[in-house]
Design an enzyme around this catalytic site. Structure first.
Site, short mmCIF file in Angstrom:
data_model
loop_
_atom_site.label_atom_id
_atom_site.label_comp_id
_atom_site.label_asym_id
_atom_site.label_seq_id
_atom_site.Cartn_x
_atom_site.Cartn_y
_atom_site.Cartn_z
N ASP A 88 -3.29 -4.65 25.29
CA ASP A 88 -2.22 -3.90 25.96
C ASP A 88 -1.06 -4.82 26.28
OD1 ASP A 88 -3.98 -1.78 25.96
OD2 ASP A 88 -4.72 -2.19 27.99
N GLY A 94 0.78 -1.23 0.00
CA GLY A 94 0.00 0.00 0.00
C GLY A 94 0.81 1.27 0.00
N THR A 95 2.11 1.19 -0.28
CA THR A 95 2.92 2.41 -0.27
C THR A 95 3.03 3.02 -1.66
OG1 THR A 95 4.82 0.94 -0.35
CG2 THR A 95 4.32 1.95 1.75
N GLY A 96 2.38 2.43 -2.64
CA GLY A 96 2.34 3.06 -3.96
C GLY A 96 3.33 2.51 -4.96
N LYS A 97 3.76 1.26 -4.79
CA LYS A 97 4.72 0.68 -5.73
C LYS A 97 4.09 0.51 -7.11
CE LYS A 97 5.42 -2.85 -3.02
NZ LYS A 97 4.60 -2.42 -1.87
N THR A 98 2.91 -0.09 -7.13
CA THR A 98 2.22 -0.28 -8.40
C THR A 98 1.92 1.08 -9.04
OG1 THR A 98 1.24 -2.24 -7.43
CG2 THR A 98 0.29 -1.47 -9.48
N HIS A 132 -10.35 2.10 33.11
CA HIS A 132 -9.23 1.52 32.35
C HIS A 132 -8.62 2.56 31.40
CE1 HIS A 132 -7.24 -1.94 30.16
NE2 HIS A 132 -7.23 -1.00 29.21
N GLU A 133 -9.48 3.20 30.62
CA GLU A 133 -8.98 4.17 29.64
C GLU A 133 -8.36 5.39 30.32
OE1 GLU A 133 -8.49 3.37 26.69
OE2 GLU A 133 -9.71 1.55 26.78
P1 ADP Z 1 1.51 -1.20 -3.48
O1 ADP Z 1 1.62 -1.64 -4.88
O2 ADP Z 1 2.76 -0.61 -2.93
O3 ADP Z 1 0.96 -2.23 -2.55
P2 ADP Z 1 -0.40 0.58 -4.61
O4 ADP Z 1 0.45 1.26 -5.61
O5 ADP Z 1 -1.29 -0.47 -5.14
O6 ADP Z 1 0.46 0.00 -3.42
O7 ADP Z 1 -1.24 1.68 -3.85
C1 ADP Z 1 -2.60 1.53 -3.57
C2 ADP Z 1 -3.29 2.87 -3.60
O8 ADP Z 1 -2.88 3.68 -2.50
C3 ADP Z 1 -2.96 3.70 -4.82
O9 ADP Z 1 -3.80 3.39 -5.87
C4 ADP Z 1 -3.16 5.11 -4.33
O10 ADP Z 1 -4.51 5.48 -4.40
C5 ADP Z 1 -2.78 5.03 -2.87
N1 ADP Z 1 -1.39 5.46 -2.65
C6 ADP Z 1 -0.40 4.72 -2.14
N2 ADP Z 1 0.74 5.42 -2.05
C7 ADP Z 1 0.47 6.65 -2.53
C8 ADP Z 1 1.24 7.84 -2.69
N3 ADP Z 1 2.55 7.89 -2.35
N4 ADP Z 1 0.64 8.92 -3.22
C9 ADP Z 1 -0.66 8.87 -3.57
N5 ADP Z 1 -1.44 7.79 -3.43
C10 ADP Z 1 -0.91 6.68 -2.91
ZN ZN Z 2 -6.10 -0.77 27.51
MG MG Z 3 0.97 -3.43 -5.66
#
Ligand code: ADP
Ligand code: ZN
Ligand code: MG
Length: 607
Positions: free
Chosen positions: A504, A207-211, A427-428
């Site tokens: 926790d 989810g960091t935007g590799k694709t 607790h909280e």
């Molecule tokens: P990965 O391939 O690293 O798992 P993706 O490229 O599929 O991640 O990212 C999934 C979605 O998250 C993208 O389509 C976009 O909407 C969002 N996203 C992730 N990183 C970014 C970024 N750096 N800037 C903007 N959008 C991002």
């Molecule tokens: Zn707690």
């Molecule tokens: Mg990907």
């Protein structure tokens, strides 16, 4: 979404033609001529001739065949030939045509072909196709229709992504810009004798935007973009992987300059263990070997750049990473504070926001969130705004959306007994008070006892003021103390423990263990690495790497730290008993209080 041009399949038409021919042959075998003549009497024949219905006649030694018009259709009859001498003259008078009416006997050659040769040929054909498939399973043979890779060709303009769509990740973008430049003007590099690295590997958590980055490269370079996911290589028929790789690279070479993108490359690029033996592993190795071969056979100057992405780089085969293959490694890390804010802004552009939204606050509350999660936060906020009948997204929508992503939706109708609710409130507040009373804890931003769909009965949100990249030993200890604060408050007030502290406990243990085994923060072991992290981007499973005696000692140290932190938390709460009661009562009444409210009530008491 993306438009894509699938590579046209020639084979499809070949199959169509074959199917049609087969159906026609079967037809003629099992439903021979529908014009099969019917028997009729000679009298009837004569009558038809006289009525002028007969259009054609055929005289044979024993039989007469004739065709009769019957409205639109023509019927064919046969009747015996009585050798009537006047017949010919009568027919001529009636202006009947002479010609062939009854179908001829099949020629002996044709009948032989249909009954013997055709079935044999069909059998041979099927056998041939099967042997083709088997051959590919063994990795040999050459790719015909069956092995065509289904890599999708994304035509340049149609990926629709550019570097502007990718926020943060400046280092990754910088590295990729060089590749874009190369694809624009390969000659510039050729003149000086520089070769582009053949492959670049994007590594980082999910989810960091590799694709997204790979698509942006294609969009910027305006060249064809072949994208295939590692798992697609291994799908469908066993044995197709290697053929697909071969075909993919053949296509790419024809379309150069272009980009080949292999997503999730770890599915085929895992280390070869040699002991594969039977089954699926063998298949994967074939595919990987083919990939290695193709990459070697490539001329780097041709203008084909191979990008790949993975979130498990440590599992990749060393051969993939050596120079001449994926020798450039581009880290795509989780976004920092500025990156998170930028990503939020990029995605907020697509939704209608109320002016003056504080993205910085949201970014600070989401340390550790990936780009995909941040995009999701914006979308959840927009959905919430629609649900509540607003026409723009407010700050409140954003804040609630962060909590939805972190802890799930509110369970508004969950029924919790009053005495349990009271315990949860204490607790909280216990967590919050311990945090507030320690010098190195992140400030409390929000406390809530509204249950969530994730199972959380309440939580205390702490938000750092700025970006943190390092944690000192002191801060780590205080974090553990804060985690034990919930249980400590329960003990103090109710003189008993509850099961509500399991999360926790888990977190405290993880931190405490990491201090001993990875951060070198224990008196006994000094700076010894006792654990190795196997997949850094996927939760970081750690495994102990030490003798059983050491492991036992590690366990003792871990317990020691937690006990100490727990005692610290209790001491703090005992000293703040009055504030604890007051705050818990307030929280019980309000269910959710902000950090400011919390500090105000706490301050009143101190004043
Ligand atoms: P990965 O391939 O690293 O798992 P993706 O490229 O599929 O991640 O990212 C999934 C979605 O998250 C993208 O389509 C976009 O909407 C969002 N996203 C992730 N990183 C970014 C970024 N750096 N800037 C903007 N959008 C991002
Ligand atoms: Zn707690
Ligand atoms: Mg990907």
């Amino acid at each position: 979404m993306l438009e894509r041009n699938r590579t046209p399949k020639k084979s499809f038409w070949v199959y169509c033609v074959i199917a049609v021919v087969v159906v026609m042959l079967l037809n003629s075998l099992f439903f021979p001529n529908l014009m099969q003549p019917q028997e009729s009497s000679y009298t009837q024949f004569v009558r038809s001739v006289e009525a002028g219905d007969v259009v054609m006649v055929e005289l044979q030694d024993q039989e007469i065949g004739y065709a009769v018009r019957d409205g639109e259709r023509v019927r064919v009859y046969v009747t015996g030939n009585p050798n009537d001498p006047n017949l010919v003259q009568r027919l001529l008078d009636a202006e009947v045509e002479f010609g062939q009416v009854v179908p001829k006997e099949m020629s002996p050659l044709l009948s032989f072909l249909l009954t013997w040769a055709l079935p044999f040929a069909m059998f041979a054909g099927v056998w041939y196709l099967f042997s083709r498939m088997m051959q590919k399973k063994m990795g040999g043979g050459n790719a015909m229709q069956f092995g065509k890779s289904n890599a999708k060709v994304y035509v340049a303009a149609q990926t629709g992504k550019t570097f502007a769509d990718v926020a943060g990740e400046d280092e990754a973008k910088e590295a990729l810009k060089e590749i874009v430049d190369f694809l624009h003007d390969p000659k510039k590099y050729e003149r000086i004798g520089a070769t582009m690295p053949k492959g670049a590997l994007l590594v980082g958590p999910p989810g960091t935007g590799k694709t997204l980055l790979a698509k942006a490269v294609a969009g910027e370079a305006k060249v064809p973009f072949f994208s295939i996911s590692g798992s697609e290589f291994v799908e469908m028929f066993v044995g197709m992987g290697a053929a697909k790789v071969r075909d993919l690279f053949k296509q790419a070479e024809e379309k150069a300059p272009c980009i080949v993108f292999i997503d999730e490359i770890d599915t085929i690029g895992k280390k070869r263990d040699g002991a594969a033996g039977f089954g699926g592993n063998d298949e994967r190795e074939q595919t990987l070997n083919q990939l290695l071969t193709e990459m070697d056979g490539f001329d780097g100057r041709k203008g084909v750049v191979i990008l790949a992405a993975t979130n498990r780089p440590e599992t990749l085969d060393k051969a993939l990473l050596r120079p001449g293959r994926f020798d450039r490694r581009i880290p795509v890390e989780l976004p920092d504070l500025a990156g998170r804010e930028a990503i939020l802004r990029v995605h907020a552009k697509d939704v209608r926001m109320e002016p003056g939204a504080d993205f910085n606050a949201i970014a600070r509350a989401t340390a550790g969130a990936s780009g995909a999660e941040l995009a999701n936060i914006i979308n959840e906020a927009a959905l919430r705004a629609v649900r509540l009948g607003r026409d723009a997204v407010t700050q409140e929508d954003l804040e609630e959306s962060v909590e939805v992503i972190l802890a799930g939706y509110q369970r508004k109708n969950a029924v919790i007994a009053p005495d349990e609710k009271k315990r949860i409130a204490y607790h909280e507040i216990g967590h919050a008070l311990v945090a507030a009373m320690q010098s190195h804890s992140a400030p409390v931003a929000k406390i809530t006892i509204v249950p969530r769909t994730s199972g959380a009965l309440g939580y205390t949100m702490q938000v750092e003021e700025g970006e943190r990249v390092l944690l000192t030993q002191e801060e780590l200890f205080q974090k553990i103390a804060t985690l034990t604060g919930g249980r400590a408050a329960e003990e103090l007030v109710f003189h008993s423990a509850s099961s509500g502290a399991s999360n926790d406990i888990e977190q405290a243990t993880k931190l405490s263990r990491a201090m001993v085994t990875r951060y070198g923060m224990s008196g006994t072991f000094d700076m010894t690495a006792l654990e190795t992290v196997s997949n850094q981007y996927l939760g970081g499973d750690a495994s102990l790497a030490c003798s059983p005696e050491t492991a036992a000692q590690v366990d003792r140290e871990v317990v020691e730290t937690i006990k100490e932190a727990h005692a610290t938390a209790r001491r703090i709460l005992e000293g703040q008993r009055e504030a604890l009661d007051r705050l818990a009562a307030y929280l019980l009444e309000k269910e959710t209080i902000t950090g400011a409210e919390f500090m105000e009530i706490l301050g009143k008491k101190q004043a």
